[in-house]
Scaffold this motif. Structure first.
Motif, PDB file in Angstrom:
ATOM      1  N   ALA A   4      -4.788   9.863   3.948  1.00 29.31           N
ATOM      2  CA  ALA A   4      -6.232   9.679   3.811  1.00 29.31           C
ATOM      3  C   ALA A   4      -6.951  11.029   3.806  1.00 29.31           C
ATOM      4  N   GLU A   5      -6.324  12.039   4.449  1.00 34.23           N
ATOM      5  CA  GLU A   5      -6.914  13.374   4.422  1.00 34.23           C
ATOM      6  C   GLU A   5      -6.583  14.122   3.140  1.00 34.23           C
ATOM      7  N   GLY A   6      -5.823  13.470   2.266  1.00 35.30           N
ATOM      8  CA  GLY A   6      -5.557  14.103   0.982  1.00 35.30           C
ATOM      9  C   GLY A   6      -4.230  14.830   0.896  1.00 35.30           C
TER      10      GLY A   6
ATOM     11  N   LEU B  68      -1.891   6.352  -3.961  1.00 38.76           N
ATOM     12  CA  LEU B  68      -1.483   5.233  -4.795  1.00 38.76           C
ATOM     13  C   LEU B  68      -0.117   4.703  -4.379  1.00 38.76           C
ATOM     14  N   SER B  69       0.867   5.631  -4.207  1.00 38.27           N
ATOM     15  CA  SER B  69       2.198   5.204  -3.797  1.00 38.27           C
ATOM     16  C   SER B  69       2.141   4.480  -2.467  1.00 38.27           C
ATOM     17  N   LEU B  70       1.350   5.031  -1.558  1.00 37.94           N
ATOM     18  CA  LEU B  70       1.306   4.450  -0.213  1.00 37.94           C
ATOM     19  C   LEU B  70       0.754   3.030  -0.258  1.00 37.94           C
ATOM     20  N   LEU B  71      -0.308   2.840  -1.050  1.00 43.30           N
ATOM     21  CA  LEU B  71      -0.890   1.502  -1.141  1.00 43.30           C
ATOM     22  C   LEU B  71       0.149   0.501  -1.651  1.00 43.30           C
ATOM     23  N   PHE B  72       0.831   0.884  -2.723  1.00 47.42           N
ATOM     24  CA  PHE B  72       1.856  -0.004  -3.277  1.00 47.42           C
ATOM     25  C   PHE B  72       2.987  -0.222  -2.281  1.00 47.42           C
ATOM     26  N   ALA B  73       3.454   0.866  -1.657  1.00 47.28           N
ATOM     27  CA  ALA B  73       4.599   0.749  -0.750  1.00 47.28           C
ATOM     28  C   ALA B  73       4.253  -0.152   0.428  1.00 47.28           C
TER      29      ALA B  73
ATOM     30  N   PHE C  97      -7.671   3.294   2.721  1.00 46.80           N
ATOM     31  CA  PHE C  97      -6.684   2.884   1.723  1.00 46.80           C
ATOM     32  C   PHE C  97      -7.159   3.093   0.294  1.00 46.80           C
ATOM     33  N   PHE C  98      -8.366   2.614   0.010  1.00 48.27           N
ATOM     34  CA  PHE C  98      -8.743   2.530  -1.403  1.00 48.27           C
ATOM     35  C   PHE C  98      -9.219   3.866  -1.956  1.00 48.27           C
ATOM     36  N   ALA C  99      -9.931   4.645  -1.141  1.00 49.53           N
ATOM     37  CA  ALA C  99     -10.380   5.937  -1.645  1.00 49.53           C
ATOM     38  C   ALA C  99      -9.204   6.846  -2.001  1.00 49.53           C
ATOM     39  N   PRO C 100      -8.174   6.986  -1.123  1.00 47.34           N
ATOM     40  CA  PRO C 100      -7.048   7.858  -1.513  1.00 47.34           C
ATOM     41  C   PRO C 100      -6.323   7.338  -2.752  1.00 47.34           C
ATOM     42  N   ALA C 101      -6.178   6.000  -2.849  1.00 48.40           N
ATOM     43  CA  ALA C 101      -5.487   5.450  -4.008  1.00 48.40           C
ATOM     44  C   ALA C 101      -6.281   5.728  -5.274  1.00 48.40           C
ATOM     45  N   ALA C 102      -7.586   5.456  -5.224  1.00 45.82           N
ATOM     46  CA  ALA C 102      -8.406   5.678  -6.411  1.00 45.82           C
ATOM     47  C   ALA C 102      -8.469   7.159  -6.749  1.00 45.82           C
ATOM     48  N   THR C 103      -8.465   8.013  -5.721  1.00 42.41           N
ATOM     49  CA  THR C 103      -8.459   9.457  -5.974  1.00 42.41           C
ATOM     50  C   THR C 103      -7.216   9.860  -6.755  1.00 42.41           C
ATOM     51  N   ALA C 104      -6.066   9.267  -6.365  1.00 43.78           N
ATOM     52  CA  ALA C 104      -4.825   9.607  -7.049  1.00 43.78           C
ATOM     53  C   ALA C 104      -4.870   9.174  -8.506  1.00 43.78           C
TER      54      ALA C 104
ATOM     55  N   VAL D 102     -12.600  10.472  -4.911  1.00 48.88           N
ATOM     56  CA  VAL D 102     -13.400   9.259  -5.003  1.00 48.88           C
ATOM     57  C   VAL D 102     -13.833   8.891  -3.596  1.00 48.88           C
ATOM     58  N   GLU D 103     -15.133   8.706  -3.406  1.00 43.19           N
ATOM     59  CA  GLU D 103     -15.598   8.216  -2.110  1.00 43.19           C
ATOM     60  C   GLU D 103     -16.072   6.790  -2.305  1.00 43.19           C
ATOM     61  N   THR D 104     -15.785   5.954  -1.330  1.00 45.41           N
ATOM     62  CA  THR D 104     -15.941   4.531  -1.589  1.00 45.41           C
ATOM     63  C   THR D 104     -17.325   3.996  -1.242  1.00 45.41           C
TER      64      THR D 104
END
Lengths: 806, 141
Positions: free
Chosen positions: A58-60, A88-93, A485-492, A498-500
Motif C-alpha cells: 500500500a506504501e508503493g 495488482l498481483s496482491l489483489l489477485f493473489a 487494496f484498490f488504490a495500489p491495484a489501480a496504480t499498478a 491513483v487515490e481513491t
C-alpha cells in the motif's frame, strides 16, 4: 533484480499448492470427511502470508524473488523463475487464496464420499498453484508457463466426470480454445521481448512507451488480446465457458467465475501500462467487452439451469471488465478493480449456493425448486447477501463498483456515455438473473424434488455467507479498503498514482443511473418467463453459433488429417520407395545444378592389382544382384558387394569403418533374409519390364547423384582444422588413441546418446510391429514398416563415415 | 543350413564371438574397435546361436529380454553422463580414474568407458531382439 532482497515467501506461495496436491490423495484417504478442512489450511496459510505484504504494498513498494535459469549472458533471452508482487498481483493473489480456502472446504462437502475426491483435491490445488504463479510471475516465460498450466489443470477439472461425454467434450473445447489463445500469447510475449528487450515484467512496465512506439505495436496487441480474449471468454470465444459448467460446482465457482477466467483480465490489466491508451486499444477492447456483456446478460435470461445462468452472467461481467479496461481512464480502471473484487465475492458465493441447492435437492433447474427458505435457511442467507451485492444496493461492494462505473457518464464524451448505457442495461439484466437465483428457489410453494432437501453442511455454507458478509463489510469501510487494496491495484494498472477517496455519497446523477439499473433489473425479473420464452423462440430460429462452429471446425480438422494421411500413407510399399528415392535424387541433384557445382570427372587413378581385384568383386556382386533369379540370392549377392566395399575401407586406412561395414553387412544379410521369409512374397521378382526399367532408372540416377555429390565434396579443399584438433587433443585430454571412438564416446557423446536412444526405440517399435503381424494383420502397413531394420543400419554407417572422415 | 556340423560348432563359435566382442569393446579407445562394433559382433553371435539351437534356448541363456538389455545400455550411458554432476562439470564430461596395479601397470577407468559399454549393450539388445523375434516367427510357422 539481484540487488533487491529475495522474498523466498513468494516461491513458497507458488509452490506450496503443488506440494499439497502431491499429498492430497493420501490426506483424503486417511482423513476422509475432514480432509477438505485439513487441505484448506494451505490456501489459508498462503492468504495469511500475503496479508503481511499489504502494508508495504500500500506504501508503493514491490517485492520480488528470482532464480536464474537461462542466463542472459549466454543466451540472449534470459529465462528466470521470477516473481514479483505489486498492488495488482496482491489483489489477485488474495482473491485466489482467500476464495480458494472456501472452495477447498466446499469440495470436501460437495464431493464427500466420491471415489476420486483425492484426485479432485489434487487437481484443484494444482490449479491454485498455477493461478498464483501466473499472477505473481515476473519473467514472461514464467508467466506463460503458469498461464498454460491453468489451461491444463482446467482441462483436468472440467473433464473430472470423465465418463460423461459432455464433460469430455467441454474439457477438450476449453483446452483447444484457451490453449490456442496461449499460443498466440506466446508469440505476443516473444514479440514483446524482441521489441523491448525486457524479459521481466517489472522492468518492462517502467519502460512505458517502448511498445507503443514500435511498428509492431498492433501485432503485439492483437496477439496479447488473442490470449486474453480466449482465456476470459470474450465473444466470439465465449462458447467454452457455459459448456465448462459440466465440471463439478466447486470448479465452476472457482475457475469459471472467480479466478481462471479473470486471468485474461489480469493480463490486460498487467499490460495496460505499456499497451493501453492507443486508438486501437480504446476501440477494440470496449467493443468486444460491450458485445460480450450484452451477449452474456441476455443469454443468461434464456436459461433455467441456474449454473448456466450464472455462467452467462459471468460472461457478461468479464465483458464489463474488458470494456472498463479498454477506456484507459483512471476512473474506469478503479471501477474495474472494484467490480472485479465485488464480482468474485458475489459470483463465487452464488455458485456455491447453487451447488448447495443442487447437492441437497437433486436439481438445479430454476423451475423445479421452490420454497426452500425454511429447509435451507443459511444457504438462503448466503444467496440473499450475494444477490444484494450483485444488484448493487447500498452499501455493498457491488454498489460502489456500480457507482464508480457510472462516474464515467458525462455529456462531454459520447463514447463513454454509450458504454455506460450498455453497462447499465447489462447490469440490470444480470441483476435480474441474480435475483431469480436468490428468490425463486427459496420462496413460493414447495415443490417435490428428487432428493428431500435439508441444510447443507457447514463446509459448504460458510463460504457464501462469509463472502457475502465481506461484500458488505468492504462496503462499510470502503474508504479504508479503497486505500489499502484498490488504490495500489489501480496504480499498478494506471501506472500513475491513483487515490481513491471512496465514500458513501449521493450524487443525483449517479443515483438516477442506479435507479435506472434497478428498474431495468426489476422489470426483467418480473417478466422473466416472458423474456425466456421469447429468447427461446429466437434460439429456435437462429441455430448456428460458435459452439456449433467449434464442432464443425474439429470435424473438418479430423477430415483434413484423414485425407492427408490417406494421401501419404496409402500402404503401397513400392510407391513409398519410389517417392523416397525420387526425392533423394532431387535432393542430390537440385543443389548441385542450381549452384552450378557439378564436378568434373577426376583423373583415372593408378590402382594396384589387388585393388583392381576388389573393385572387380564389388562389380561382380552388383551384376549378381541384378541377374539373381530369386530374392534370396539377390540379398546374398548384395552382401558380396558390401564386403568388397568394407575391404576397400580397410585398404585405404579406415579400419574402424571397414570393421563396422563388415558387421553391418553380415547382419543386414541375416536380417533381410529373415524378413524376406516372413513377407510371404514370391520367390522371384515379379516386376514386369516397364516397372524394372522405371525402378532401374531411379536407382541409376540416385547412384550417379551420390557419385556427383562425393566428387563435388572432394573437389573442394577440406577444412582440416577440426580433424587436426581431434588428432592433437585426443590423447592429452581424452586419453584415447582411436580418434573415431574418442569422438563417439567423448567429444560427441551427446550425439551418440541420442543415437543409441533412437536405436533402442526403433528396436521396441520393430518388436511391436513383428508382434502385430504374428497377431493377424498379414498385409498392408505392418508389412511395409517391417523393412525398418534395413534403412537403419546404413544410416549408422553414414554416421560412422562422418566420424571417420573427421 | 541346419547341418550337424553347424549345430555342433555354433555354441562354441558364439561363445568365442561374444568373448571377442568384449575384447573389441574394451580395446576400442586406443585400437580399432569400440562399443558399436563389439555390439554388432555379439549380436551376430546371438543370431547364429539362435539359428542353430533355437530361439527358446537363446532366451534361456540370455535370462533377460534383449530389449531390456538395450534399455540398460541407454541407462548406463545416461549415468555416465550424470557422473559429472558430482564434480560440477557439464553433462557427459569424461572423467578418468587411473589405478596403479601391483605389477606396475596402469588400469584406466573412465566414464567414456562406461558410456561405451552402454552403447555396446544397446546395439546387442536392439539388434538381437529383432533378429530373435524374426527367427522365432519362422520357427512357429
Amino acid at each position: 533484480m539481484s540487488d533487491l532482497p529475495n522474498h523466498h515467501a513468494l516461491l513458497l506461495i507458488a509452490l506450496a499448492p503443488f506440494v499439497a496436491a502431491l499429498f492430497a490423495p493420501w490426506v483424503n484417504r486417511f482423513a476422509k470427511g475432514i480432509s477438505g478442512w485439513i487441505l484448506a489450511t494451505v490456501p489459508a496459510a498462503i492468504f495469511l502470508v500475503l496479508t503481511t505484504f499489504i502494508g508495504d504494498i500500500a506504501e508503493g513498494q514491490t517485492k520480488s524473488f528470482a532464480i536464474s535459469w537461462v542466463d542472459g549472458r549466454y543466451f540472449h533471452f534470459p529465462i528466470n523463475l521470477s516473481f514479483f508482487v505489486d498492488g495488482l498481483s496482491l489483489l489477485f493473489a488474495l482473491l485466489i487464496s482467500g476464495i480458494g480456502t472456501f472452495i477447498v472446504t466446499y469440495s470436501g462437502g460437495y464431493l464427500n464420499g466420491h471415489r476420486h475426491q483425492g484426485r479432485f483435491f489434487s487437481f484443484i490445488l494444482m490449479f491454485m498453484g498455477s493461478m498464483l504463479g501466473l499472477v505473481l510471475a515476473d519473467n514472461i516465460i514464467t508467466l506463460f508457463v503458469f498461464w498454460e498450466l491453468t489451461s491444463i489443470t482446467s482441462f483436468l477439472l472440467i473433464g473430472f466426470n470423465h465418463n460423461k461425454e459432455a464433460s469430455r467434450r467441454a474439457a477438450i473445447q476449453a483446452l483447444v480454445v484457451t490453449g490456442g489463445g496461449g499460443l498466440l500469447l506466446l508469440f505476443g510475449l516473444l514479440m514483446i521481448f524482441a521489441v523491448s528487450g525486457h524479459s521481466e515484467l517489472s522492468t518492462l512496465l517502467t519502460d512505458q512507451n517502448v511498445l507503443r512506439d514500435s511498428p509492431f505495436y498492433l501485432m503485439i496487441l492483437l496477439l496479447v488480446l488473442g490470449g486474453a480474449f480466449t482465456k476470459s471468454a470474450q465473444v466470439p470465444f465465449h462458447f467454452w465457458l457455459p459448456n465448462a459448467m459440466e465440471a463439478p460446482t466447486p470448479v465452476s465457482a472457482y475457475l469459471h467465475s472467480a479466478t481462471m477466467v479473470k486471468a485474461g483480465v489480469y493480463l490486460l490489466a498487467r499490460m495496460s501500462p505499456v499497451l493501453n491508451g492507443t486508438d486501437q486499444w480504446n476501440l477494440i477492447l470496449p467493443i468486444f467487452g460491450g458485445i460480450t456483456l450484452m451477449t452474456g446478460a441476455i443469454m443468461a435470461l434464456r436459461q433455467t439451469d441456474m449454473k448456466q445462468m450464472l455462467a452467462y452472467t459471468t460472461l457478461g461481467s468479464l465483458g464489463m471488465l474488458v470494456m472498463l479496461l479498454g477506456l484507459s481512464e483512471k476512473v474506469a480502471i478503479l471501477a474495474a478493480m472494484l467490480f472485479l473484487v465485488a464480482h468474485s465475492f458475489y459470483k463465487g458465493g452464488l455458485f456455491m449456493v447453487v451447488g448447495a441447492i443442487d447437492h441437497e435437492s437433486g436439481t438445479r433447474d430454476l423451475t423445479e425448486v421452490s420454497g426452500l427458505r425454511y429447509k435451507l435457511p443459511f444457504t438462503f442467507i448466503g444467496a440473499a447477501l450475494a444477490a444484494i451485492s450483485m444488484a448493487g444496493f447500498p452499501v455493498s461492494l457491488g454498489y460502489f463498483a456500480k457507482e464508480e462505473i457510472y462516474l464515467l457518464f458525462g455529456p462531454e464524451n459520447i463514447w463513454s456515455m454509450v458504454l455506460v448505457l450498455v453497462a447499465l442495461v447489462g447490469n440490470g439484466l444480470m441483476m435480474a438473473a441474480g435475483l431469480a437465483i436468490a428468490i425463486k428457489p427459496f420462496f413460493g410453494e414447495k415443490l417435490e424434488t428428487p432428493k428431500s432437501p435439508h441444510e447443507a453442511p457447514l463446509s459448504m455454507i460458510w463460504g457464501p455467507i462469509i463472502l457475502g458478509v465481506l461484500g458488505f463489510a468492504a462496503g462499510f469501510y470502503i474508504s479504508d479498503v479503497g486505500e489499502i487494496f484498490f488504490a495500489p491495484a489501480a496504480t499498478a494498472v494506471y501506472a500513475k498514482l491513483v487515490e481513491t477517496h471512496l465514500k458513501l455519497h449521493f450524487d443525483p446523477l449517479l443515483l438516477g443511473l442506479s435507479v435506472g439499473t434497478w428498474i431495468v433489473g426489476g422489470l426483467a425479473f418480473y417478466k422473466l418467463d416472458a423474456i425466456r420464452s421469447f429468447l427461446r423462440r429466437v434460439a429456435n430460429v437462429w441455430r448456428w453459433g460458435p459452439d456449433q462452429g467449434f464442432d464443425q471446425f474439429m470435424f473438418g480438422l479430423i477430415r483434413f488429417a484423414d485425407a492427408v494421411t490417406r494421401f501419404f500413407h496409402h500402404g503401397r510399399l513400392e510407391f513409398y520407395l519410389i517417392l523416397v528415392f525420387v526425392c533423394l535424387a532431387g535432393a542430390l541433384f537440385a543443389p548441385l545444378v542450381m549452384q552450378d557445382a557439378l564436378p568434373n570427372l577426376p583423373a583415372f587413378p593408378n590402382l594396384r592389382f589387388y585393388e583392381w581385384a576388389i573393385l572387380a568383386i564389388a562389380v561382380i556382386g552388383l551384376i549378381a544382384v541384378i541377374l539373381a533369379k530369386t530374392r534370396l540370392v539377390a540379398i546374398v549377392s548384395l552382401g558380396i558387394q558390401g564386403f568388397a566395399v568394407a575391404i576397400i575401407f580397410l585398404l585405404f586406412g579406415a579400419p574402424d569403418l571397414g570393421f563396422t561395414q563388415l558387421m553391418v553387412e553380415t547382419l543386414s544379410v541375416v536380417i533381410l533374409a529373415l524378413v524376406m521369409t516372413r513377407l510371404h512374397l514370391d520367390q522371384r521378382d515379379s516386376r514386369v519390364l516397364e516397372e524394372a526399367v522405371r525402378d532401374g532408372a531411379i536407382a541409376i540416377v540416385c547412384g550417379f547423384g551420390f557419385v556427383a555429390l562425393l566428387l563435388a565434396v572432394l573437389s573442394v579443399e577440406l577444412d582440416t582444422s577440426l580433424s587436426e584438433f581431434f588428432i592433437e587433443t585426443s590423447v592429452p585430454i581424452a586419453h584415447g588413441r582411436n580418434i573415431v571412438n574418442v569422438i563417439l564416446v567423448d567429444y560427441r557423446a551427446l550425439d551418440t546418446l541420442g543415437e543409441i536412444s533412437v536405436v533402442m526405440t526403433a528396436g521396441i517399435a520393430i518388436l511391436a510391429l513383428i508382434g502385430i503381424r504374428v497377431g493377424g494383420i498379414k498385409r498392408g502397413i505392418g508389412a511395409a514398416k517391417k523393412r525398418a531394420p534395413k534403412p537403419r543400419t546404413p544410416k549408422k554407417t553414414i554416421a560412422r563415415s562422418k566420424g571417420a572422415r573427421a | 543350413m541346419n547341418t550337424v556340423i553347424f549345430r555342433t560348432v555354433a555354441p562354441y563359435l558364439a561363445a568365442l564371438m561374444v568373448l571377442f566382442s568384449v575384447f573389441v569393446l574394451l580395446r576400442g579407445h586406443n585400437e580399432p574397435g569400440g562399443g558399436f562394433i563389439g555390439g554388432l559382433i555379439a549380436a551376430s553371435a546371438i543370431a547364429i546361436y539362435g539359428i542353430a539351437a533355437g530361439v527358446d534356448e537363446v532366451r534361456k541363456a540370455l535370462v533377460f529380454h534383449p530389449i531390456a538389455v538395450a534399455g540398460l545400455g541407454v541407462f548406463l550411458a545416461a549415468i555416465a553422463g550424470f557422473m559429472s554432476l558430482f564434480v560440477e562439470a557439464p553433462f557427459l564430461k569424461g572423467l578418468w580414474l587411473f589405478l596403479e596395479l601391483s605389477d606396475g601397470s596402469e588400469l584406466a577407468l573412465s566414464t567414456p568407458m562406461l558410456f561405451d559399454i552402454g552403447v555396446y549393450l544397446v546395439v546387442v539388445g536392439a539388434i538381437s531382439s529383432i533378429a530373435l523375434a524374426l527367427e522365432e516367427d519362422e520357427e512357429t510357422r
